[in-house]
Structure formats: structure tokens, C-alpha cells
Design a protein around this motif. Structure first.
Motif, PDB file in Angstrom:
ATOM      1  N   MET A  23       5.588   4.905  -7.895  1.00 57.42           N
ATOM      2  CA  MET A  23       5.045   3.700  -7.828  1.00 57.42           C
ATOM      3  C   MET A  23       4.269   3.979  -6.396  1.00 57.42           C
ATOM      4  O   MET A  23       4.625   3.882  -5.442  1.00 57.42           O
ATOM      5  CB  MET A  23       5.957   2.412  -7.457  1.00 57.42           C
ATOM      6  CG  MET A  23       6.929   2.288  -8.618  1.00 57.42           C
ATOM      7  SD  MET A  23       8.118   1.106  -8.457  1.00 57.42           S
ATOM      8  CE  MET A  23       8.963   1.539  -7.020  1.00 57.42           C
ATOM      9  N   ASN A  24       2.696   3.690  -6.640  1.00 61.22           N
ATOM     10  CA  ASN A  24       1.804   3.757  -5.820  1.00 61.22           C
ATOM     11  C   ASN A  24       0.946   2.670  -5.357  1.00 61.22           C
ATOM     12  O   ASN A  24       1.081   2.007  -6.241  1.00 61.22           O
ATOM     13  CB  ASN A  24       0.813   4.919  -5.715  1.00 61.22           C
ATOM     14  CG  ASN A  24       1.453   6.450  -5.798  1.00 61.22           C
ATOM     15  OD1 ASN A  24       2.514   6.692  -5.374  1.00 61.22           O
ATOM     16  ND2 ASN A  24       1.110   7.322  -7.068  1.00 61.22           N
ATOM     17  N   SER A  25       0.530   2.596  -4.316  1.00 60.91           N
ATOM     18  CA  SER A  25      -0.405   1.113  -3.920  1.00 60.91           C
ATOM     19  C   SER A  25       0.477  -0.166  -4.188  1.00 60.91           C
ATOM     20  O   SER A  25      -0.034  -0.920  -5.068  1.00 60.91           O
ATOM     21  CB  SER A  25      -1.523   1.225  -4.717  1.00 60.91           C
ATOM     22  OG  SER A  25      -2.408   2.437  -4.436  1.00 60.91           O
ATOM     23  N   LEU A  26       1.658  -0.102  -3.692  1.00 61.54           N
ATOM     24  CA  LEU A  26       2.537  -1.263  -3.916  1.00 61.54           C
ATOM     25  C   LEU A  26       1.922  -2.447  -3.506  1.00 61.54           C
ATOM     26  O   LEU A  26       1.428  -2.455  -2.424  1.00 61.54           O
ATOM     27  CB  LEU A  26       3.678  -0.970  -3.460  1.00 61.54           C
ATOM     28  CG  LEU A  26       4.616   0.094  -4.351  1.00 61.54           C
ATOM     29  CD1 LEU A  26       5.916   0.708  -3.672  1.00 61.54           C
ATOM     30  CD2 LEU A  26       5.175  -0.437  -5.622  1.00 61.54           C
ATOM     31  N   LYS A  27       2.372  -3.462  -4.040  1.00 64.55           N
ATOM     32  CA  LYS A  27       1.718  -4.778  -3.683  1.00 64.55           C
ATOM     33  C   LYS A  27       2.919  -5.796  -3.509  1.00 64.55           C
ATOM     34  O   LYS A  27       3.894  -5.624  -4.144  1.00 64.55           O
ATOM     35  CB  LYS A  27       0.962  -5.261  -4.735  1.00 64.55           C
ATOM     36  CG  LYS A  27      -0.259  -4.641  -5.331  1.00 64.55           C
ATOM     37  CD  LYS A  27      -0.974  -5.317  -6.390  1.00 64.55           C
ATOM     38  CE  LYS A  27      -2.219  -4.459  -6.699  1.00 64.55           C
ATOM     39  NZ  LYS A  27      -2.912  -4.999  -7.958  1.00 64.55           N
ATOM     40  N   GLY A  83       0.698  -1.461   0.137  1.00 65.03           N
ATOM     41  CA  GLY A  83       0.116   0.222   0.025  1.00 65.03           C
ATOM     42  C   GLY A  83       0.802   1.289  -0.055  1.00 65.03           C
ATOM     43  O   GLY A  83       0.361   2.355  -0.148  1.00 65.03           O
ATOM     44  N   GLY A 102      -2.528   2.746 -13.551  1.00 64.05           N
ATOM     45  CA  GLY A 102      -3.476   3.135 -12.437  1.00 64.05           C
ATOM     46  C   GLY A 102      -2.511   3.393 -11.191  1.00 64.05           C
ATOM     47  O   GLY A 102      -3.033   4.098 -10.409  1.00 64.05           O
ATOM     48  N   ARG A 103      -1.385   2.756 -11.136  1.00 65.23           N
ATOM     49  CA  ARG A 103      -0.675   2.710  -9.838  1.00 65.23           C
ATOM     50  C   ARG A 103       0.472   3.269 -10.100  1.00 65.23           C
ATOM     51  O   ARG A 103       1.210   3.845  -9.138  1.00 65.23           O
ATOM     52  CB  ARG A 103      -0.453   1.258  -9.390  1.00 65.23           C
ATOM     53  CG  ARG A 103      -1.849   0.687  -9.159  1.00 65.23           C
ATOM     54  CD  ARG A 103      -1.376  -0.955  -8.271  1.00 65.23           C
ATOM     55  NE  ARG A 103      -0.781  -1.528  -9.153  1.00 65.23           N
ATOM     56  CZ  ARG A 103       0.486  -2.295  -8.721  1.00 65.23           C
ATOM     57  NH1 ARG A 103       0.735  -1.907  -7.536  1.00 65.23           N
ATOM     58  NH2 ARG A 103       1.145  -3.111  -9.602  1.00 65.23           N
ATOM     59  N   PHE A 104       1.473   3.097 -11.175  1.00 67.44           N
ATOM     60  CA  PHE A 104       2.719   3.594 -11.476  1.00 67.44           C
ATOM     61  C   PHE A 104       2.498   4.564 -12.349  1.00 67.44           C
ATOM     62  O   PHE A 104       1.904   4.709 -13.459  1.00 67.44           O
ATOM     63  CB  PHE A 104       3.571   2.498 -12.091  1.00 67.44           C
ATOM     64  CG  PHE A 104       4.044   1.609 -11.079  1.00 67.44           C
ATOM     65  CD1 PHE A 104       3.478   1.209 -10.034  1.00 67.44           C
ATOM     66  CD2 PHE A 104       5.062   0.728 -11.441  1.00 67.44           C
ATOM     67  CE1 PHE A 104       3.555   0.345  -8.835  1.00 67.44           C
ATOM     68  CE2 PHE A 104       5.237  -0.452 -10.503  1.00 67.44           C
ATOM     69  CZ  PHE A 104       4.642  -0.718  -9.314  1.00 67.44           C
ATOM     70  N   ASP A 151       4.919  -6.695  -6.438  1.00 65.38           N
ATOM     71  CA  ASP A 151       5.914  -5.849  -7.275  1.00 65.38           C
ATOM     72  C   ASP A 151       7.115  -5.660  -6.860  1.00 65.38           C
ATOM     73  O   ASP A 151       8.083  -5.133  -7.199  1.00 65.38           O
ATOM     74  CB  ASP A 151       5.409  -4.372  -6.861  1.00 65.38           C
ATOM     75  CG  ASP A 151       4.017  -3.924  -7.352  1.00 65.38           C
ATOM     76  OD1 ASP A 151       3.007  -3.501  -6.711  1.00 65.38           O
ATOM     77  OD2 ASP A 151       3.524  -4.348  -8.551  1.00 65.38           O
ATOM     78  N   VAL A 189       0.669  -2.604 -13.849  1.00 57.92           N
ATOM     79  CA  VAL A 189       0.817  -1.319 -13.025  1.00 57.92           C
ATOM     80  C   VAL A 189      -0.030  -0.327 -13.461  1.00 57.92           C
ATOM     81  O   VAL A 189      -0.129   0.991 -12.880  1.00 57.92           O
ATOM     82  CB  VAL A 189       2.510  -1.131 -13.383  1.00 57.92           C
ATOM     83  CG1 VAL A 189       3.222  -2.019 -12.781  1.00 57.92           C
ATOM     84  CG2 VAL A 189       2.576  -0.442 -14.686  1.00 57.92           C
ATOM     85  N   SER A 244       4.163   3.733  -1.239  1.00 51.89           N
ATOM     86  CA  SER A 244       4.995   4.450  -2.340  1.00 51.89           C
ATOM     87  C   SER A 244       6.379   4.325  -2.414  1.00 51.89           C
ATOM     88  O   SER A 244       6.936   4.494  -1.113  1.00 51.89           O
ATOM     89  CB  SER A 244       4.248   5.690  -2.578  1.00 51.89           C
ATOM     90  OG  SER A 244       2.797   5.661  -2.592  1.00 51.89           O
TER      91      SER A 244
END
Length: 113
Positions: free
Chosen positions: A79-83, A15, A62-64, A86, A60, A17
Motif C-alpha cells: 500500500m503506497n500513497s496512503l490516505k 503519503g 494505482g496505489r495498492f 484508507d 486503490v 507506505s
């Protein structure tokens, strides 16, 4: 010959960044980010052209966000909302007209669950 220096990797919770940077010793035409998880192939992540057009791998979108600062010869990957999936070594790649393609040394990104 163009040298690339990557930075910004690290350990982050799911979650979170990170912003990766790739500083080139000279100007470049287009730039890409790739990633390679342990034991897997190197995958395309994102590209930014000289005009600023961008494209992303589906996993990625919508997130990166890839961006570039031409004055600094630098490309970024926000990089946002990392999982956890990733987690990988991230590499930048640039194309220099009339010269060739160059790779950065890679920077480790680890996302904990």
C-alpha cells in the motif's frame, strides 16, 4: 481447514507506505483483501488468482499492489500513497478448492493526516 495469519498493519502518516502479509497454513486458489472502516461495511480491495491475475477496487488502483508467493503460501498487499480514508481493519480471504473460504483475523491500518 486453513489458518491465516495477517501482519504488517500499523500507524503511518498520509503519503506513507505499508505492506500487509497474510500467511496461510496451506495452499490456496485465489486470495483477496477486504477492508472495513469503523461503522461501515466490509469492502473488497483487491484479488489475485492462482495464475497471478489481479484486480482492484477503483479507490486503490494505482496505489495498492496485491501479490502472492506460492512457495510460502502467502499473499501480500503493498500500500503506497496512503490516505486517511484508507484507515480500516484489513482482512485477507482465501479460497481453497474443495474446502471453502477462509478469513484472516484482520490487521489495523491507521493513516494520520
Amino acid at each position: 481447514q486453513v489458518q491465516l495469519v495477517e501482519s504488517g498493519g500499523g500507524l503511518v502518516q498520509a503519503g506513507g507506505s505499508l505492506r500487509l502479509s497474510c500467511a496461510a497454513s496451506g495452499s490456496f486458489f485465489s486470495a483477496r483483501w477486504y477492508r472495513q472502516a469503523t461503522g461501515k461495511q466490509r469492502d473488497f480491495v483487491a484479488v489475485v488468482t492462482t495464475s497471478g491475475t489481479t484486480n482492484y477496487a477503483d479507490f486503490v488502483k494505482g496505489r495498492f499492489t496485491i501479490s502472492r508467493d506460492n512457495a510460502k503460501n502467502t499473499v501480500y498487499l503493498q500500500m503506497n500513497s496512503l490516505k486517511p480514508e484508507d484507515t480500516a481493519v484489513y482482512y485477507c480471504n482465501v479460497v481453497v478448492l474443495n474446502s471453502g473460504t477462509y478469513w484472516g483475523q484482520g490487521t489495523q491500518v491507521t493513516v494520520s493526516s
